[in-house]
Design an enzyme around this catalytic site. Structure first.
Site, PDB file in Angstrom:
ATOM      1  N   HIS A 173       0.817  -1.225   0.000  1.00  0.00           N
ATOM      2  CA  HIS A 173       0.000   0.000   0.000  1.00  0.00           C
ATOM      3  C   HIS A 173       0.847   1.270   0.000  1.00  0.00           C
ATOM      4  O   HIS A 173       0.341   2.356  -0.265  1.00  0.00           O
ATOM      5  CB  HIS A 173      -0.922   0.001   1.223  1.00  0.00           C
ATOM      6  N   ASP A 188       3.547   9.667  -0.524  1.00  0.00           N
ATOM      7  CA  ASP A 188       2.384   8.859  -0.126  1.00  0.00           C
ATOM      8  C   ASP A 188       2.115   7.836  -1.225  1.00  0.00           C
ATOM      9  O   ASP A 188       2.128   8.188  -2.406  1.00  0.00           O
ATOM     10  CB  ASP A 188       1.151   9.780   0.036  1.00  0.00           C
TER      11      ASP A 188
HETATM   12  P1  ADP Z   1      -3.144   6.577   5.268  1.00  0.00           P
HETATM   13  O1  ADP Z   1      -3.519   5.227   4.801  1.00  0.00           O
HETATM   14  O2  ADP Z   1      -1.682   6.851   5.188  1.00  0.00           O
HETATM   15  O3  ADP Z   1      -3.683   6.927   6.609  1.00  0.00           O
HETATM   16  P2  ADP Z   1      -5.014   7.569   3.230  1.00  0.00           P
HETATM   17  O4  ADP Z   1      -5.351   8.970   2.865  1.00  0.00           O
HETATM   18  O5  ADP Z   1      -4.727   6.678   2.079  1.00  0.00           O
HETATM   19  O6  ADP Z   1      -3.797   7.644   4.253  1.00  0.00           O
HETATM   20  O7  ADP Z   1      -6.220   6.923   4.019  1.00  0.00           O
HETATM   21  C1  ADP Z   1      -6.708   7.485   5.213  1.00  0.00           C
HETATM   22  C2  ADP Z   1      -8.083   6.906   5.515  1.00  0.00           C
HETATM   23  O8  ADP Z   1      -8.401   7.202   6.870  1.00  0.00           O
HETATM   24  C3  ADP Z   1      -9.177   7.515   4.665  1.00  0.00           C
HETATM   25  O9  ADP Z   1     -10.126   6.518   4.327  1.00  0.00           O
HETATM   26  C4  ADP Z   1      -9.796   8.576   5.590  1.00  0.00           C
HETATM   27  O10 ADP Z   1     -11.180   8.794   5.367  1.00  0.00           O
HETATM   28  C5  ADP Z   1      -9.590   7.963   6.949  1.00  0.00           C
HETATM   29  N1  ADP Z   1      -9.402   9.021   7.968  1.00  0.00           N
HETATM   30  C6  ADP Z   1      -8.455   9.964   7.964  1.00  0.00           C
HETATM   31  N2  ADP Z   1      -8.572  10.781   9.033  1.00  0.00           N
HETATM   32  C7  ADP Z   1      -9.625  10.331   9.727  1.00  0.00           C
HETATM   33  C8  ADP Z   1     -10.257  10.740  10.946  1.00  0.00           C
HETATM   34  N3  ADP Z   1      -9.811  11.771  11.678  1.00  0.00           N
HETATM   35  N4  ADP Z   1     -11.318  10.037  11.361  1.00  0.00           N
HETATM   36  C9  ADP Z   1     -11.758   8.983  10.653  1.00  0.00           C
HETATM   37  N5  ADP Z   1     -11.199   8.546   9.508  1.00  0.00           N
HETATM   38  C10 ADP Z   1     -10.143   9.198   9.048  1.00  0.00           C
HETATM   39  C1  G6P Z   2      -1.169   3.119   6.274  1.00  0.00           C
HETATM   40  C2  G6P Z   2      -0.540   1.752   6.093  1.00  0.00           C
HETATM   41  C3  G6P Z   2      -1.407   0.672   6.755  1.00  0.00           C
HETATM   42  C4  G6P Z   2      -1.684   1.048   8.191  1.00  0.00           C
HETATM   43  C5  G6P Z   2      -2.282   2.445   8.292  1.00  0.00           C
HETATM   44  C6  G6P Z   2      -2.513   2.910   9.727  1.00  0.00           C
HETATM   45  O1  G6P Z   2      -2.363   3.120   5.587  1.00  0.00           O
HETATM   46  O2  G6P Z   2      -0.362   1.473   4.714  1.00  0.00           O
HETATM   47  O3  G6P Z   2      -0.767  -0.584   6.690  1.00  0.00           O
HETATM   48  O4  G6P Z   2      -2.560   0.116   8.788  1.00  0.00           O
HETATM   49  O5  G6P Z   2      -1.417   3.368   7.656  1.00  0.00           O
HETATM   50  O6  G6P Z   2      -1.359   2.754  10.489  1.00  0.00           O
HETATM   51  P1  G6P Z   2      -1.310   1.832  11.774  1.00  0.00           P
HETATM   52  O7  G6P Z   2       0.145   1.767  12.135  1.00  0.00           O
HETATM   53  O8  G6P Z   2      -2.153   2.517  12.773  1.00  0.00           O
HETATM   54  O9  G6P Z   2      -1.869   0.483  11.406  1.00  0.00           O
END
Ligand code: ADP
Ligand code: G6P
Length: 480
Positions: free
Chosen positions: A167, A375
């Protein structure tokens, strides 16, 4: 797909985290909450539709509960001790591999005992998956915490079809070469039949490394290893567009969006950031650009307000604690220098929100700020676009996200350059509404055509899995 006649699920996802997180309430009660991050947002609809099993960690140290069912998915918890959390999760996964795979945005730490724990925990996940899967099942392993699992699983269960999807970004060859035990990591991935990445360059880097480090001879998008063919390709991940669209069409969510706008100051333009509090997300750079725009007089507290949602993440790791301190200091500085009584230039929310509230924020925003330094994809950008059925709103998007390759109608910026972030914000704020609508229309077409069902179907077809997701939903749409 569900259960096979011999017991055991025919479709098994293996990821570090389960889709639900075990959390303690203030009064000591335990309950389940949706886990943070994009991996869970993306995979949950796929596993639900395939009626599959999910092998992963509950997010708490200690013994694991027995397998249980949620939402048509069978969840099989894998236990991690406090020491495993420290060494495998916070250490090797998130203080070595995470920063190195994100182009050294922060310096990685290398520790022998972290690597040993990583190997031991990967073996535990492989064992759990091997026990779970039906004969000839499909097992789909996910992300950087489990790079060794495909080969370990193949040894235990040569009958199963194995997919792997990363991912996050895969680093350039010369950075991967810095990793201790780099050959073992590559061999781990080569246990899969299909290795998927967010972008084509990542797949090429991986294939080049198999030549350089293991003497293999990759050709096009594949490489032969031990008499098997491993396919390595890009499969850019996406979101559950239908789910976001449903929230965005809900009158209660739309009402909440109007209320948020009124509460934030009537006719002020709303800038929005939504991220896990992670140093890859460029939150500090975004705040700096915003402060400088206020200081230069290009924008003013009377006309503009910034809402920054920062989801708590990996809070015991030093680099994350330091980031939080720096971000909160900057928020305080901006408020102190440019705020008025009863009117703050920035609202900072260190909290998780439900889906409806997030979509209401997306609908309320004039400009969505997505400024990561690096990212793999960034699903927030795609969610924002999917939410904007009104074809309004501007997206300022870092070129260093996977999403930028698909959403090139966004205001693309170099997130390492504060002046360029400022330029992007100003262009977005000053853009002609017709131009914005045209950009949003194009981006919506892209996101709707390549949603999460498309992604899963594409990957599973290459893996040779019949009955991929989306078919049930397509049939529903065709008959409705
Ligand atoms: P990452 O996987 O690195 O966190 P992404 O942008 O790909 O970044 O995905 C983040 C996911 O988490 C999205 O589906 C978003 O809607 C969710 N998200 C981000 N911030 C919040 C929050 N404060 N509360 C709930 N969901 C969240
Ligand atoms: C990114 C990574 C995931 C991970 C998520 C949240 O989306 O690709 O593998 O689960 O961040 O991070 P955490 O360490 O809380 O699982």
């Amino acid at each position: 797909m569900g259960e096979d006649a011999g017991g055991g699920p025919e479709f098994v996802v293996v990821a570090n985290r389960l889709p639900v997180d075990e959390v303690a309430d203030g009064d000591g009660q335990r309950r389940w909450e949706r886990s943070p991050g994009g991996l869970v947002s993306a995979l949950q609809p796929v596993v639900r539709q395939m009626r599959g099993a999910w092998v992963g960690w509950t997010g708490s140290a200690g013994d694991a509960p027995e397998p249980f069912d949620v939402d048509g998915m069978r969840l099989r918890p894998v236990p991690l001790s406090a020491e495993d959390v420290d060494r495998y999760y916070e250490g090797q996964s998130n203080a070595t591999i995470w920063p190195l795979f994100h182009d050294l945005v922060e310096q990685p730490t290398h520790r022998r005992e972290w690597r040993q724990a990583y190997e031991a925990v990967n073996r535990r996940f492989a064992q759990a998956a091997a026990e779970e899967a039906a004969p000839d099942a499909t097992v789909w392993v996910h992300d950087y915490q489990l790079l060794l699992v495909p080969a370990m699983l193949r040894e235990l269960r040569p009958d199963v079809r194995i997919g792997f999807f990363l991912h996050i970004p895969f680093p350039p060859v010369e950075l991967f070469m810095q990793l201790p035990r780099r050959r073992e990591l590559l061999k781990g991935l080569l246990g899969a039949d299909v290795v998927g990445f967010q972008g084509a360059l990542a797949a090429q880097n991986f294939l080049r490394l198999t030549g350089q480090l293991l003497g293999l001879e990759p050709k096009d998008d594949r490489v032969e290893v031990d008499g098997r063919t491993v396919v390595a390709r890009a499969f850019p991940i996406s979101i559950d567009v239908a789910e976001v669209d449903q929230f965005a069409a809900d009158p209660a969510v739309q009402q909440r969006a109007r209320q948020l706008r009124t509460e934030l100051g009537g006719d002020r333009r709303l800038l929005l950031g939504v991220d896990r509090l992670d140093y890859t997300k460029g939150i500090e750079q975004r705040l700096e650009a915003y402060r400088e725009l206020l200081a230069d007089g290009e924008i003013s507290n009377d006309d503009v307000v910034l809402v920054q949602v920062a989801t708590p993440s990996r809070q015991r790791i030093a680099q994350y604690q330091q980031l939080r301190e720096r971000v909160e200091r900057e928020v305080g500085r901006i408020t102190g220098e440019f705020g008025d009584v009863g009117r703050a230039p920035v609202h900072y929310l260190f909290q998780s929100f439900g889906r409806a509230e997030l979509v209401a924020l997306y609908l309320a925003a004039d400009v969505m700020l997505v400024t990561p330094l690096r990212d793999g994809m960034n699903l927030v950008a795609k969610e924002f676009v999917a939410a904007r059925r009104d074809e309004q709103g501007a997206l300022v998007l870092s070129e260093f996200t996977g999403a930028a390759a698909e959403l090139d109608d966004a205001f693309l910026i170099n997130a390492h350059d504060t002046d360029d972030i400022k330029r992007g914000i100003l262009e977005a704020l000053r853009a002609d509404p017709q131009d914005l609508a045209a950009r949003m229309r194009h981006m919506r077409e892209q996101v709707r055509a390549y949603d999460i069902d498309y992604w899963a179907r594409d990957f599973l077809e290459v893996l040779g899995v019949p009955g991929a997701p989306g078919e049930a939903r397509q049939a529903e749409t065709a008959t409705s």
